[in-house]
Design an enzyme around this catalytic site. Sequence first.
Site, PDB file in Angstrom:
ATOM      1  N   LYS A 115       0.830  -1.219   0.000  1.00 50.54           N
ATOM      2  CA  LYS A 115       0.000   0.000   0.000  1.00 50.54           C
ATOM      3  C   LYS A 115       0.854   1.255   0.000  1.00 50.54           C
ATOM      4  CE  LYS A 115      -4.287  -1.809   0.646  1.00 50.54           C
ATOM      5  NZ  LYS A 115      -5.649  -1.845   1.094  1.00 50.54           N
ATOM      6  N   LYS A 197      -3.620 -10.495  -6.575  1.00 49.15           N
ATOM      7  CA  LYS A 197      -4.889 -10.684  -5.864  1.00 49.15           C
ATOM      8  C   LYS A 197      -5.991  -9.823  -6.475  1.00 49.15           C
ATOM      9  CE  LYS A 197      -6.259  -8.554  -1.993  1.00 49.15           C
ATOM     10  NZ  LYS A 197      -6.605  -8.121  -0.633  1.00 49.15           N
ATOM     11  N   LYS A 200     -10.454  -4.861  -4.338  1.00 50.73           N
ATOM     12  CA  LYS A 200     -11.543  -3.928  -4.641  1.00 50.73           C
ATOM     13  C   LYS A 200     -11.012  -2.535  -4.973  1.00 50.73           C
ATOM     14  CE  LYS A 200     -13.369  -3.954  -0.025  1.00 50.73           C
ATOM     15  NZ  LYS A 200     -12.368  -3.557   0.973  1.00 50.73           N
TER      16      LYS A 200
HETATM   17  P1  ATP Z   1      -8.379  -3.423  -0.558  1.00 48.66           P
HETATM   18  O1  ATP Z   1      -8.326  -3.969  -1.928  1.00 48.66           O
HETATM   19  O2  ATP Z   1      -9.023  -2.077  -0.452  1.00 48.66           O
HETATM   20  O3  ATP Z   1      -7.108  -3.558   0.202  1.00 48.66           O
HETATM   21  P2  ATP Z   1      -9.486  -5.831   0.475  1.00 48.66           P
HETATM   22  O4  ATP Z   1     -10.675  -6.270  -0.263  1.00 48.66           O
HETATM   23  O5  ATP Z   1      -8.199  -6.542   0.313  1.00 48.66           O
HETATM   24  O6  ATP Z   1      -9.376  -4.297   0.213  1.00 48.66           O
HETATM   25  P3  ATP Z   1     -10.927  -6.002   3.001  1.00 48.66           P
HETATM   26  O7  ATP Z   1     -12.151  -5.433   2.508  1.00 48.66           O
HETATM   27  O8  ATP Z   1     -10.624  -5.499   4.346  1.00 48.66           O
HETATM   28  O9  ATP Z   1      -9.678  -5.788   2.059  1.00 48.66           O
HETATM   29  O10 ATP Z   1     -11.001  -7.572   3.015  1.00 48.66           O
HETATM   30  C1  ATP Z   1     -12.040  -8.245   3.654  1.00 48.66           C
HETATM   31  C2  ATP Z   1     -11.773  -9.729   3.654  1.00 48.66           C
HETATM   32  O11 ATP Z   1     -11.750 -10.232   2.316  1.00 48.66           O
HETATM   33  C3  ATP Z   1     -10.427 -10.131   4.264  1.00 48.66           C
HETATM   34  O12 ATP Z   1     -10.632 -11.272   5.085  1.00 48.66           O
HETATM   35  C4  ATP Z   1      -9.567 -10.479   3.087  1.00 48.66           C
HETATM   36  O13 ATP Z   1      -8.595 -11.461   3.400  1.00 48.66           O
HETATM   37  C5  ATP Z   1     -10.600 -11.043   2.120  1.00 48.66           C
HETATM   38  N1  ATP Z   1     -10.168 -10.891   0.730  1.00 48.66           N
HETATM   39  C6  ATP Z   1      -9.927  -9.716   0.083  1.00 48.66           C
HETATM   40  N2  ATP Z   1      -9.577  -9.948  -1.201  1.00 48.66           N
HETATM   41  C7  ATP Z   1      -9.574 -11.313  -1.356  1.00 48.66           C
HETATM   42  C8  ATP Z   1      -9.291 -12.172  -2.466  1.00 48.66           C
HETATM   43  N3  ATP Z   1      -8.944 -11.684  -3.641  1.00 48.66           N
HETATM   44  N4  ATP Z   1      -9.412 -13.509  -2.294  1.00 48.66           N
HETATM   45  C9  ATP Z   1      -9.786 -14.013  -1.084  1.00 48.66           C
HETATM   46  N5  ATP Z   1     -10.060 -13.252  -0.003  1.00 48.66           N
HETATM   47  C10 ATP Z   1      -9.963 -11.915  -0.127  1.00 48.66           C
END
Ligand code: ATP
Length: 333
Positions: A115, A197, A200
């Site tokens: 980040k 990954k 979002k």
């Molecule tokens: P950002 O992209 O803004 O960092 P994020 O989607 O990674 O956001 P969170 O919204 O806090 O972060 O994630 C919520 C949950 O979703 C966490 O448990 C994270 O591990 C899971 N998660 C996020 N992206 C994935 C993915 N691509 N595959 C599986 N699990 C995910």
Amino acid sequence: MLGEQKICFSGVQPSGNLTIGNYLGAIRNFSTFSEAYKCFYCVVDEHAITVRQTPADLRRRTYETLALYMACGLDPEKNTLYVQSHVPAHAELSWILNCYTMFGELSRMTQFKDKSSKHADNVNAGLFTYPVLMASDILLYQTDVVPVGIDQKQHVELCRNIAERFNQVFPDTFTVPEPIIPQNGKKIMSLADPTKKMSKSDENQNAIVYILDDRDTIIRKFRRAVTDSDTVVRFAEGKDGINNLMTIYSCFTGKDMEEIEREFAGRGYGDFKLAVGEVTADALAPVQARYRELLADKAGLEAQMKKGAEEAAYYARKTLSKVQKKLGFVQIR
Ligand code: ATP
Ligand code: LTN
């Protein structure tokens, strides 16, 4: 543990529209804990401001994330659903735990490294101490299990280290939690670059399938997904794109990789991509319908936020008071 009851805690940031990665890696699994555990599921708005947010968007997404929790099957009667900033104990414990976390351990966090390179103009102290706030979320409730995607494993491990360090100085303060990572769906990859990954906050809309995308959009995005020059649907090293699509198909159908290979033997990638799009759209349709109903009732969501915050605050206060007393803070309540 709280008395005899085992505790489950997790959180999602209202930092963007939720993806099928969030769904398959985390939210879909949350309801499986509701029977055997006392569950706290938090919308972590304080974490979200570690990167710049537009206030109106943050506010709207906080409602939306709560509505999605409920639409994904979390019954507010069986789970405590609430918003982090409504329970001040999170930020209070976070300060204390900052003083029990080492600069060196925070420097090793891969999410911080990612980040801070993505937001090089805003490497703020909150981005650095993000995992300490996350540890506070978890430890405030004496949590036993934390269901998360694999990207959060390192943060839960840091939380365990902080808890153990604190417990060594002040015995029996915190339960040391375990991360629970799903076998299938722990890391859904980007459709545009399957070595990354699905996130979002990715700018490329074709990389992401949102939980709320309509059927045509879902099918179109899967049709465009990056794969390889082979034509056989097979789970194998070097086939990151196909492996990712097979994982998604497997998560939504319950079929294992061999069954999927048999089902698509002699058929090309085109057929397979369409099938992945269809099962995804079918699985998300009921979630989307329920979500729309819930979101239309803003007052209902606010009542839910209030009830959740009161429940959570009760347990959070207990742990915070215990910590403050142990540290030597004068108690005047
Ligand atoms: P950002 O992209 O803004 O960092 P994020 O989607 O990674 O956001 P969170 O919204 O806090 O972060 O994630 C919520 C949950 O979703 C966490 O448990 C994270 O591990 C899971 N998660 C996020 N992206 C994935 C993915 N691509 N595959 C599986 N699990 C995910
Ligand atoms: N950092 C997590 C979100 C999060 C969380 C938590 C997850 C904040 N607090 C406590 C589990 C438990 C992420 O997914 N980015």
